[in-house]
Design an enzyme around this catalytic site. Structure first.
Site, PDB file in Angstrom:
ATOM      1  N   TYR A   1      78.242  14.400 -96.491  1.00 25.92           N
ATOM      2  CA  TYR A   1      79.299  15.413 -96.346  1.00 25.92           C
ATOM      3  C   TYR A   1      79.915  15.337 -94.939  1.00 25.92           C
ATOM      4  CZ  TYR A   1      81.768  19.619 -97.826  1.00 25.92           C
ATOM      5  OH  TYR A   1      82.739  20.511 -98.193  1.00 25.92           O
TER       6      TYR A   1
ATOM      7  N   LYS B   1      84.134  22.684 -92.600  1.00 24.43           N
ATOM      8  CA  LYS B   1      83.830  23.920 -93.357  1.00 24.43           C
ATOM      9  C   LYS B   1      83.214  24.979 -92.445  1.00 24.43           C
ATOM     10  CE  LYS B   1      85.280  22.672 -97.477  1.00 24.43           C
ATOM     11  NZ  LYS B   1      86.658  23.053 -97.862  1.00 24.43           N
TER      12      LYS B   1
ATOM     13  N   THR C   1      85.626  17.276-109.165  1.00 24.23           N
ATOM     14  CA  THR C   1      87.068  17.298-108.887  1.00 24.23           C
ATOM     15  C   THR C   1      87.422  16.036-108.110  1.00 24.23           C
ATOM     16  OG1 THR C   1      86.807  18.342-106.742  1.00 24.23           O
ATOM     17  CG2 THR C   1      86.981  19.831-108.626  1.00 24.23           C
TER      18      THR C   1
HETATM   19  P1  NAD Z   1      91.076  18.865-105.567  1.00 32.25           P
HETATM   20  O1  NAD Z   1      91.174  17.436-105.159  1.00 32.25           O
HETATM   21  O2  NAD Z   1      91.404  19.211-106.956  1.00 32.25           O
HETATM   22  O3  NAD Z   1      91.939  19.786-104.586  1.00 32.25           O
HETATM   23  C1  NAD Z   1      92.127  19.478-103.222  1.00 32.25           C
HETATM   24  C2  NAD Z   1      93.565  19.849-102.922  1.00 32.25           C
HETATM   25  O4  NAD Z   1      93.845  19.703-101.533  1.00 32.25           O
HETATM   26  C3  NAD Z   1      94.571  18.958-103.670  1.00 32.25           C
HETATM   27  O5  NAD Z   1      95.418  19.766-104.452  1.00 32.25           O
HETATM   28  C4  NAD Z   1      95.358  18.287-102.558  1.00 32.25           C
HETATM   29  O6  NAD Z   1      96.704  18.058-102.871  1.00 32.25           O
HETATM   30  C5  NAD Z   1      95.213  19.336-101.460  1.00 32.25           C
HETATM   31  N1  NAD Z   1      95.543  18.781-100.131  1.00 32.25           N
HETATM   32  C6  NAD Z   1      94.889  17.822 -99.403  1.00 32.25           C
HETATM   33  N2  NAD Z   1      95.578  17.576 -98.266  1.00 32.25           N
HETATM   34  C7  NAD Z   1      96.674  18.388 -98.281  1.00 32.25           C
HETATM   35  C8  NAD Z   1      97.772  18.577 -97.407  1.00 32.25           C
HETATM   36  N3  NAD Z   1      97.908  17.872 -96.256  1.00 32.25           N
HETATM   37  N4  NAD Z   1      98.712  19.515 -97.734  1.00 32.25           N
HETATM   38  C9  NAD Z   1      98.611  20.224 -98.876  1.00 32.25           C
HETATM   39  N5  NAD Z   1      97.600  20.074 -99.752  1.00 32.25           N
HETATM   40  C10 NAD Z   1      96.657  19.157 -99.463  1.00 32.25           C
HETATM   41  O7  NAD Z   1      89.561  19.256-105.220  1.00 32.25           O
HETATM   42  P2  NAD Z   1      88.801  20.667-105.210  1.00 32.25           P
HETATM   43  O8  NAD Z   1      87.352  20.313-105.267  1.00 32.25           O
HETATM   44  O9  NAD Z   1      89.366  21.587-106.221  1.00 32.25           O
HETATM   45  O10 NAD Z   1      89.075  21.189-103.738  1.00 32.25           O
HETATM   46  C11 NAD Z   1      89.591  22.487-103.456  1.00 32.25           C
HETATM   47  C12 NAD Z   1      88.784  23.134-102.338  1.00 32.25           C
HETATM   48  O11 NAD Z   1      87.468  23.419-102.817  1.00 32.25           O
HETATM   49  C13 NAD Z   1      88.594  22.245-101.103  1.00 32.25           C
HETATM   50  O12 NAD Z   1      88.675  23.049 -99.937  1.00 32.25           O
HETATM   51  C14 NAD Z   1      87.178  21.731-101.280  1.00 32.25           C
HETATM   52  O13 NAD Z   1      86.575  21.339-100.046  1.00 32.25           O
HETATM   53  C15 NAD Z   1      86.542  22.967-101.854  1.00 32.25           C
HETATM   54  N6  NAD Z   1      85.218  22.782-102.488  1.00 32.25           N
HETATM   55  C16 NAD Z   1      85.039  21.788-103.398  1.00 32.25           C
HETATM   56  C17 NAD Z   1      83.779  21.611-103.972  1.00 32.25           C
HETATM   57  C18 NAD Z   1      83.537  20.493-104.963  1.00 32.25           C
HETATM   58  O14 NAD Z   1      82.378  20.117-105.171  1.00 32.25           O
HETATM   59  N7  NAD Z   1      84.561  19.953-105.592  1.00 32.25           N
HETATM   60  C19 NAD Z   1      82.721  22.452-103.632  1.00 32.25           C
HETATM   61  C20 NAD Z   1      82.938  23.469-102.699  1.00 32.25           C
HETATM   62  C21 NAD Z   1      84.206  23.630-102.127  1.00 32.25           C
END
Ligand code: NAD
Length: 263
Positions: free
Chosen positions: A157, A164, A195
């Site tokens: 990570y 984070k 995702t």
């Molecule tokens: P995802 O890939 O579906 O979404 C990530 C989003 O970030 C995308 O829509 C992308 O376009 C956007 N993004 C990245 N750079 C950008 C920029 N410069 N301007 C505008 N948008 C931008 O993946 P996700 O897992 O749904 O991620 C959403 C959030 O959830 C993130 O903050 C991620 O760290 C967090 N998260 C994910 C998990 C997991 O396991 N997937 C767990 C905990 C938290």
């Protein structure tokens, strides 16, 4: 006190496709009666978002790269023209160079450190500053997405854990700044989910299987589970929670070691 979002409207940032956490939140909020607007990053994501947005009765979609102040200004300007006030904002955005989400943390580069923290943590401040005037008079709620790699070491990570940690501290400082205007700011911390962003982290499959086998609820978070938490936070029922990191991880964060049967 109600957990309905009827009469509430807000902006969802971060839907890449139908597996995105932001999409799980959007669906749940729409089902609870909210009106939604979306931002997307670039034309290709915009094309994917169009049918999804239509399926939740939304025709407001605007291109916004959170690293680019001009697109942030345009997105919030367009939104304010349509809706002078909003009730909630969802920031579900993170980015790091994939090559540094594997291997040793000590190899993190200055360039990727800055870029990862800019997109994944600092952008929440830029977004909050623009959403604030649209909530100032009526109150509202802002939420972001984090992961427990912020305060515990999760293999691969790496720099995203540092981002984070910064995002969670940002959540607390924003909560304190905006609280006097009745605006709540929180972070939702799901366990690993399948995702696009999740798949970029080295060993994602192993992490997913490990948490499924060991979390107290013996399961990983679903889009519905995260969506339900977001609905509660945005609703009147969540009206006194601010500055919090809310885990939606089947209880995984309380563990000190894996379940005995898995040792
Ligand atoms: P995802 O890939 O579906 O979404 C990530 C989003 O970030 C995308 O829509 C992308 O376009 C956007 N993004 C990245 N750079 C950008 C920029 N410069 N301007 C505008 N948008 C931008 O993946 P996700 O897992 O749904 O991620 C959403 C959030 O959830 C993130 O903050 C991620 O760290 C967090 N998260 C994910 C998990 C997991 O396991 N997937 C767990 C905990 C938290």
């Amino acid at each position: 006190m109600s957990i309905s979002l009827a009469g509430k409207r807000g902006l969802i940032m971060g839907v890449a496709n139908d597996r995105s956490i932001a999409w799980g939140i959007a669906k749940a909020m729409h089902a609870a009666g909210a009106q939604l607007a979306f931002t997307f990053q670039g034309e290709a994501f915009g094309k994917r978002l169009e049918p999804l947005a239509a399926s939740v009765d939304s025709d407001f979609m605007v291109d916004c790269d959170v690293a680019d102040d001009a697109t942030l200004d345009r997105a919030f300007g367009d939104l304010a023209e349509r809706w002078p006030t909003i009730d909630f904002l969802v920031h579900a955005i993170a980015y790091s160079d994939k090559s540094e989400l594997t291997g040793r943390f000590i190899n993190t580069s200055r360039t990727n450190f800055k870029h990862s923290l800019d997109i994944s943590a600092y952008s929440f401040i830029e977004v909050a500053r623009r959403a604030y005037p649209m909530m100032r008079d009526n109150g509202g709620t802002m939420m972001t997405l984090t992961y427990q790699g912020s305060n515990r070491v999760v293999p691969n990570y790496n720099v995203m854990g540092v981002a984070k940690a910064a995002l969670e501290a940002t959540t607390r400082y924003l909560a304190n700044d905006l609280g006097p205007d009745g605006i709540r700011v929180n972070a939702i911390s799901p366990g690993p989910m399948k995702t696009l962003a999740g798949a970029a982290i080295g060993g994602a499959r192993k992490t997913y299987k490990h948490t499924e086998a060991n979390a107290p609820l013996r399961s990983n978070a679903t889009l519905e589970a995260v969506g339900g938490t977001a609905v509660w936070l945005a609703s009147d029922a969540g009206s006194f929670t601010s500055g919090e990191v809310i885990h939606v991880d089947g209880g995984y964060h309380v563990l000190g070691m894996p379940q005995a049967e898995n040792l």
